[in-house]
Scaffold this active site. Structure first.
Site, PDB file in Angstrom:
ATOM      1  N   GLY A  60       6.404  79.750 -47.247  1.00  0.00           N
ATOM      2  CA  GLY A  60       5.658  79.265 -46.084  1.00  0.00           C
ATOM      3  C   GLY A  60       6.551  78.890 -44.914  1.00  0.00           C
ATOM      4  CD  GLN A 102       1.977  80.483 -47.773  1.00  0.00           C
ATOM      5  OE1 GLN A 102       2.834  79.620 -47.843  1.00  0.00           O
ATOM      6  NE2 GLN A 102       1.110  80.733 -48.747  1.00  0.00           N
ATOM      7  CD  GLU A 166      -2.502  76.143 -53.986  1.00  0.00           C
ATOM      8  OE1 GLU A 166      -3.319  76.574 -53.135  1.00  0.00           O
ATOM      9  OE2 GLU A 166      -2.394  76.627 -55.108  1.00  0.00           O
ATOM     10  CE1 TYR A 168       1.854  71.880 -48.761  1.00  0.00           C
ATOM     11  CE2 TYR A 168       0.920  73.877 -49.691  1.00  0.00           C
ATOM     12  CZ  TYR A 168       1.914  72.917 -49.666  1.00  0.00           C
ATOM     13  OH  TYR A 168       2.966  72.999 -50.546  1.00  0.00           O
ATOM     14  NE  ARG A 216      -2.905  80.850 -52.706  1.00  0.00           N
ATOM     15  CZ  ARG A 216      -1.850  80.550 -53.417  1.00  0.00           C
ATOM     16  NH1 ARG A 216      -0.693  80.375 -52.822  1.00  0.00           N
ATOM     17  NH2 ARG A 216      -1.915  80.432 -54.727  1.00  0.00           N
ATOM     18  CG  HIS A 254       1.008  70.861 -53.952  1.00  0.00           C
ATOM     19  ND1 HIS A 254       1.075  71.849 -54.903  1.00  0.00           N
ATOM     20  CD2 HIS A 254       1.380  71.450 -52.794  1.00  0.00           C
ATOM     21  CE1 HIS A 254       1.474  72.981 -54.346  1.00  0.00           C
ATOM     22  NE2 HIS A 254       1.652  72.766 -53.061  1.00  0.00           N
ATOM     23  CB  ALA A 256      -4.788  68.464 -58.826  1.00  0.00           C
ATOM     24  NE  ARG A 290       0.625  79.802 -67.847  1.00  0.00           N
ATOM     25  CZ  ARG A 290       1.178  80.677 -68.671  1.00  0.00           C
ATOM     26  NH1 ARG A 290       1.840  81.727 -68.196  1.00  0.00           N
ATOM     27  NH2 ARG A 290       1.084  80.519 -69.962  1.00  0.00           N
ATOM     28  CB  ALA A 312       4.605  83.557 -57.115  1.00  0.00           C
ATOM     29  CB  CYS A 339       9.903  77.086 -68.388  1.00  0.00           C
ATOM     30  SG  CYS A 339      11.043  77.992 -67.313  1.00  0.00           S
ATOM     31  CD  GLN A 341      13.667  74.093 -68.668  1.00  0.00           C
ATOM     32  OE1 GLN A 341      12.989  74.634 -69.541  1.00  0.00           O
ATOM     33  NE2 GLN A 341      14.915  73.769 -68.855  1.00  0.00           N
ATOM     34  CE  LYS A 565      17.625  57.524 -72.485  1.00  0.00           C
ATOM     35  NZ  LYS A 565      18.199  58.134 -73.666  1.00  0.00           N
TER      36      LYS A 565
HETATM   37  P1  NAP Z   1      18.211  64.700 -75.723  1.00  0.00           P
HETATM   38  O1  NAP Z   1      17.404  65.022 -74.552  1.00  0.00           O
HETATM   39  O2  NAP Z   1      19.642  64.396 -75.566  1.00  0.00           O
HETATM   40  O3  NAP Z   1      17.497  63.462 -76.430  1.00  0.00           O
HETATM   41  C1  NAP Z   1      18.026  62.883 -77.573  1.00  0.00           C
HETATM   42  C2  NAP Z   1      17.213  61.629 -77.904  1.00  0.00           C
HETATM   43  O4  NAP Z   1      17.749  61.044 -79.061  1.00  0.00           O
HETATM   44  C3  NAP Z   1      17.254  60.603 -76.840  1.00  0.00           C
HETATM   45  O5  NAP Z   1      15.947  60.087 -76.702  1.00  0.00           O
HETATM   46  C4  NAP Z   1      18.197  59.526 -77.358  1.00  0.00           C
HETATM   47  O6  NAP Z   1      17.630  58.338 -76.869  1.00  0.00           O
HETATM   48  C5  NAP Z   1      18.113  59.699 -78.846  1.00  0.00           C
HETATM   49  N1  NAP Z   1      19.392  59.512 -79.525  1.00  0.00           N
HETATM   50  C6  NAP Z   1      20.582  60.060 -79.222  1.00  0.00           C
HETATM   51  N2  NAP Z   1      21.523  59.665 -80.104  1.00  0.00           N
HETATM   52  C7  NAP Z   1      20.894  58.870 -80.997  1.00  0.00           C
HETATM   53  C8  NAP Z   1      21.334  58.154 -82.128  1.00  0.00           C
HETATM   54  N3  NAP Z   1      22.601  58.203 -82.523  1.00  0.00           N
HETATM   55  N4  NAP Z   1      20.434  57.423 -82.809  1.00  0.00           N
HETATM   56  C9  NAP Z   1      19.141  57.367 -82.413  1.00  0.00           C
HETATM   57  N5  NAP Z   1      18.678  58.026 -81.324  1.00  0.00           N
HETATM   58  C10 NAP Z   1      19.555  58.758 -80.640  1.00  0.00           C
HETATM   59  O7  NAP Z   1      18.132  65.838 -76.794  1.00  0.00           O
HETATM   60  P2  NAP Z   1      16.900  66.679 -77.328  1.00  0.00           P
HETATM   61  O8  NAP Z   1      15.625  65.986 -77.217  1.00  0.00           O
HETATM   62  O9  NAP Z   1      17.351  67.108 -78.666  1.00  0.00           O
HETATM   63  O10 NAP Z   1      16.858  67.896 -76.361  1.00  0.00           O
HETATM   64  C11 NAP Z   1      17.965  68.782 -76.303  1.00  0.00           C
HETATM   65  C12 NAP Z   1      17.941  69.532 -75.006  1.00  0.00           C
HETATM   66  O11 NAP Z   1      16.860  70.416 -74.984  1.00  0.00           O
HETATM   67  C13 NAP Z   1      17.822  68.581 -73.849  1.00  0.00           C
HETATM   68  O12 NAP Z   1      18.879  68.791 -72.973  1.00  0.00           O
HETATM   69  C14 NAP Z   1      16.556  68.955 -73.216  1.00  0.00           C
HETATM   70  O13 NAP Z   1      16.720  69.099 -71.805  1.00  0.00           O
HETATM   71  C15 NAP Z   1      16.210  70.318 -73.777  1.00  0.00           C
HETATM   72  N6  NAP Z   1      14.771  70.364 -73.934  1.00  0.00           N
HETATM   73  C16 NAP Z   1      13.993  70.296 -72.834  1.00  0.00           C
HETATM   74  C17 NAP Z   1      12.646  70.301 -72.949  1.00  0.00           C
HETATM   75  C18 NAP Z   1      11.784  70.223 -71.734  1.00  0.00           C
HETATM   76  O14 NAP Z   1      10.925  69.427 -71.658  1.00  0.00           O
HETATM   77  N7  NAP Z   1      11.982  71.030 -70.745  1.00  0.00           N
HETATM   78  C19 NAP Z   1      12.054  70.381 -74.178  1.00  0.00           C
HETATM   79  C20 NAP Z   1      12.866  70.443 -75.309  1.00  0.00           C
HETATM   80  C21 NAP Z   1      14.229  70.428 -75.162  1.00  0.00           C
HETATM   81  P3  NAP Z   1      18.292  56.934 -77.026  1.00  0.00           P
HETATM   82  O15 NAP Z   1      19.763  57.174 -77.048  1.00  0.00           O
HETATM   83  O16 NAP Z   1      17.805  56.145 -75.867  1.00  0.00           O
HETATM   84  O17 NAP Z   1      17.752  56.410 -78.297  1.00  0.00           O
HETATM   85 FE1  SF4 Z   2       8.990  81.612 -64.679  1.00  0.00          FE
HETATM   86 FE2  SF4 Z   2      10.517  79.681 -65.755  1.00  0.00          FE
HETATM   87 FE3  SF4 Z   2      11.584  81.708 -64.382  1.00  0.00          FE
HETATM   88 FE4  SF4 Z   2      10.203  79.813 -63.103  1.00  0.00          FE
HETATM   89  S1  SF4 Z   2      12.115  79.542 -64.217  1.00  0.00           S
HETATM   90  S2  SF4 Z   2      10.066  82.020 -62.788  1.00  0.00           S
HETATM   91  S3  SF4 Z   2       8.606  79.439 -64.576  1.00  0.00           S
HETATM   92  S4  SF4 Z   2      10.496  81.844 -66.320  1.00  0.00           S
END
Ligand code: NAP
Ligand code: SF4
Length: 673
Positions: A60, A102, A166, A168, A216, A254, A256, A290, A312, A339, A341, A565
């Site tokens: 845009g 756009q 959206e 706007y 749109r 946005h 929503a 989607r 997109a 994702c 991401q 934490k």
């Molecule tokens: P993480 O993000 O590093 O989380 C680990 C968790 O375990 C934290 O909550 C931590 O919290 C806890 N922890 C760490 N050491 C610990 C210990 N010794 N005893 C008890 N608790 C402990 O790791 P993950 O969840 O395994 O994910 C791995 C990676 O995958 C991440 O980098 C994440 O970005 C990615 N991932 C992303 C998504 C997403 O949503 N996009 C989904 C899945 C995975 P405390 O230390 O506060 O307790």
């Molecule tokens: Fe699709 Fe994920 Fe790539 Fe974005 S980062 S375009 S959502 S696969």
């Protein structure tokens, strides 16, 4: 004949013919505003034009200063900016493509002090209250839109898209939620629709009959005080009467609190709302959101829900989407897994968008190095995301690659992630890599765990270690209790959780596990009906905004998430998707306890203390999601033997590992050979 006959039918608009029904939808990429040699932007669009998209719509551009999304956002309101556009339109046309600009006025979403809107009502996602526009402001803004459209025509664009959805500016005028005016621009539906239709009329008058104008329309607002079904139909008809050539489908404001493009949204979940637009008008309608495979797109067109499909993010994931589909090579498409991401989440953190599954997106000119003249023999150990990306990219560049994988299938951690509802999209990534391995002749050795000695003596020019991670086992007394299981056991299906569960660790995987344990089975969750019931989406849009009653969360497992934490959980989740997960878990009454000190685990459950107060979290099952450690024993053995191996992905650094870093690192390493 094409396997997708509707998708590859040209669209003759009289003055312009689009080669097919594939529209690359508008996306914010920050390409136009950051680190922006014009060649980089041109190259981004050219790759998509070469890849066969019938029409490209740019990100845009504001028609004036008050409409900027944020300071420095794209704007096109003067002939001096022509130099930022001509190279793009010329390059796209030279590549055989079509491109529309756009025009987006951010209204009250503008993060600038000068933000304006129909009324001085601030948005819940922008604390900046807009200034109420005067009649003179409105008339000038209409002229600003028209002037930008004229500039776009002079800059070589085939057309413009007027962003009317959206949440706007134009959308804000249409909805009682944001428009409390009592003059000619508020009150009755005719008055609320007046800004959009006057802009449409004026843009048409200034650009002529032979210039593509897409409008749109918000097909469902998904906010209280949004439009009703009748008002949406009235808007579509009004912009058609005012001269629009095509209507594009917008979905949700946005602000929503219903996801519209996240993984939780089933494919083609919004086609019902596109159909409502199509039934209202005679001009072509584009369906959006989607839609990520040619099968889904073709089905929408074949059912008559729409005339074109907007994709997109799928064009970030694979610029050759259209060509591959047309040539019957759909199994080679690198599908967008929704994702967010590497696209939206990077945009929100003020970085240029790219794509998790295609790190070259938006960075095409960084990957221009010619293939090496002396192909090498390369061993890659580990077929998770990092190893897969490295192996296929190296093979694409002419190297002879052997890929070892200890398991009986490729994928590594993706094979676990794919079991979480919504994340089954990772199957597409696995299918893509599997096909690339076949096509490129990568020597895949499944069920093989080569030793350092073997690799050192096999005559490889380079050895890449991508052996991934091992789950961390925290040193909590009782961690060996029979009720303690790893997230690997739960997500792989090796172990079943009981009815009362404690989750240790609330990172991305802790959240995924909580979602997995409380969700309907994947095949149920993937059904649009289930999604719509869970989020209270009223397909009849009987009330304002299309919000109905949410189905009560089915009583399921009782889950408690724990982290050491203090503070709110889930801060590290993706900006554009974390709120969806947090909201879902709240609906399902998943308890979250932060600031925990672990005491011990025993038959009663997990003994914790929070701010000095001890308690027991009862649990039949304790799922350990406490992060990972790098698995680098092979790398260490190679180094000890004097082999200069490369280590990537989780084996290099487990902290903050995700598929985005792994694939990017693997791809870039392959370019260094
Ligand atoms: P993480 O993000 O590093 O989380 C680990 C968790 O375990 C934290 O909550 C931590 O919290 C806890 N922890 C760490 N050491 C610990 C210990 N010794 N005893 C008890 N608790 C402990 O790791 P993950 O969840 O395994 O994910 C791995 C990676 O995958 C991440 O980098 C994440 O970005 C990615 N991932 C992303 C998504 C997403 O949503 N996009 C989904 C899945 C995975 P405390 O230390 O506060 O307790
Ligand atoms: Fe699709 Fe994920 Fe790539 Fe974005 S980062 S375009 S959502 S696969």
């Amino acid at each position: 004949m094409s396997p997708y006959p509707h998708l590859f039918q040209p669209l003759d608009l009289g003055f312009l013919t689009l080669a097919n029904r594939v529209v690359m939808g508008s996306m914010h990429t920050r390409l136009e505003t950051m680190d922006r040699p014009i060649e980089r932007i041109a190259r981004f669009y050219v790759e998509r034009a070469r890849g066969g998209a019938g029409l490209i719509i740019t990100g845009g551009f504001s028609p004036n200063d008050e409409g900027l999304m944020e300071p420095g956002a794209p704007i096109f309101n003067s002939a001096e900016q022509m130099a930022e556009h001509r190279p793009v339109t010329d390059a796209v046309h030279a590549a055989g493509g079509r491109i529309a600009l756009q025009i987006l006025h951010a209204g009250r979403y503008a993060r600038i002090p000068e933000a304006v809107g129909p009324s001085a009502i601030a948005s819940p996602i922008n604390s900046n209250a807009p200034r109420r526009m005067s009649e003179a402001d409105i008339l000038r803004t209409i002229e600003d839109y028209a002037a930008t459209a004229v500039l776009a025509r002079e800059a070589g664009y085939d057309g413009v898209e007027i962003m009317g959805s959206e949440g706007y500016l134009i959308n804000e005028f249409t909805a009682p939620r944001t428009n409390d005016r009592t003059d000619a621009w508020g009150g009755s539906v005719e008055n609320r629709l007046r800004l959009g239709t006057e802009i449409m009329r004026r843009v048409r008058a200034r650009t002529g009959r032979d210039f593509l104008i897409i409008f749109r329309v918000s097909s469902i607002d998904l906010v209280e005080g949004g439009l009703t079904a009748e008002e949406i139909v009235a808007e579509a008809r009004a912009v058609e009467a005012a001269g629009a050539d095509i209507i594009n489908q917008g979905i949700g404001w946005h602000e929503a609190r219903v996801p519209t493009i996240a993984q939780k949204v089933p494919r083609a979940a919004w086609a019902f709302a596109a159909r409502r637009l199509k039934e209202a008008v005679r001009i072509p309608v584009i369906a959006s959101n989607r839609i990520n495979t040619p099968e889904v797109a073709e089905a929408i067109l074949a059912r008559g829900d729409a005339d074109l499909v907007s994709m997109a993010r799928p064009m970030l994931a694979d610029p050759e989407f259209a060509n591959k589909a047309r040539e019957g090579r759909a199994d080679e498409i690198n599908v967008c897994i929704a994702c967010n991401q590497a696209c939206l989440d990077l945009i929100f953190s003020k970085r240029v968008a790219t794509c998790l599954v295609n790190p070259k997106a938006g960075r095409e000119i960084e990957f221009d190095a010619p293939a090496p003249v002396d192909p090498k023999r390369i061993a890659v150990v580990g077929a998770g995301p990092a190893g897969l990306a490295c192996a296929v990219t190296a093979a694409e560049r002419g190297h002879a690659v052997t890929l070892y994988e200890a398991q009986g299938r490729i994928g590594g951690q993706l094979n676990l992630a794919r079991n979480v509802p919504g994340k089954e999209e990772f199957d597409e990534t696995l299918r893509y890599y599997g096909r690339r391995i076949e096509r490129l002749g990568v020597a895949l050795q499944l069920g093989r765990r080569p030793e350092a000695d073997e690799l050192a003596t096999a005559g490889f020019d380079a050895v890449v270690v991508a052996t991934g991670v091992i789950p961390r086992v925290p040193t909590i007394p009782g961690i060996g209790h029979a009720k303690c299981v790893s997230y690997v056991d739960i997500l792989s299906g090796a172990r079943q959780a009981g009815p009362v569960v404690a989750v240790i660790g609330a990172g991305g995987i802790g959240f995924d596990v909580a979602e997995f344990l409380t969700s309907a089975p994947q095949e149920v969750a993937a059904a649009p009906e289930h999604f719509r019931a869970e989020w209270g989406i009223d397909t009849a849009i009987a009330g304002r905004g299309g919000l109905g009653r949410e189905a009560a969360a089915a009583p399921g497992r009782q889950v408690v998430m724990l982290q050491r934490k203090p503070g709110r959980m889930g801060r590290g989740l993706g900006v554009s998707t974390g709120w969806v997960l947090r909201l879902l878990l709240a609906k399902r009454k998943v308890a979250q306890v932060s600031g925990v000190t672990y005491g011990r685990i025993d038959d009663a459950g997990v003994h914790i203390s929070v701010e000095g107060v001890e308690r027991v979290v009862s649990a039949d099952t304790v799922v350990v999601c406490a992060g990972q450690e790098p698995e680098r024993s092979l790398y260490d053995a190679l180094v000890a033997r004097g082999v200069a191996a490369h280590v990537i992905g989780g084996a290099e650094r487990a902290a903050e590992l995700d598929a985005m870093r792994a694939i990017d690192q693997g791809t870039r390493l392959a370019y260094s050979f």
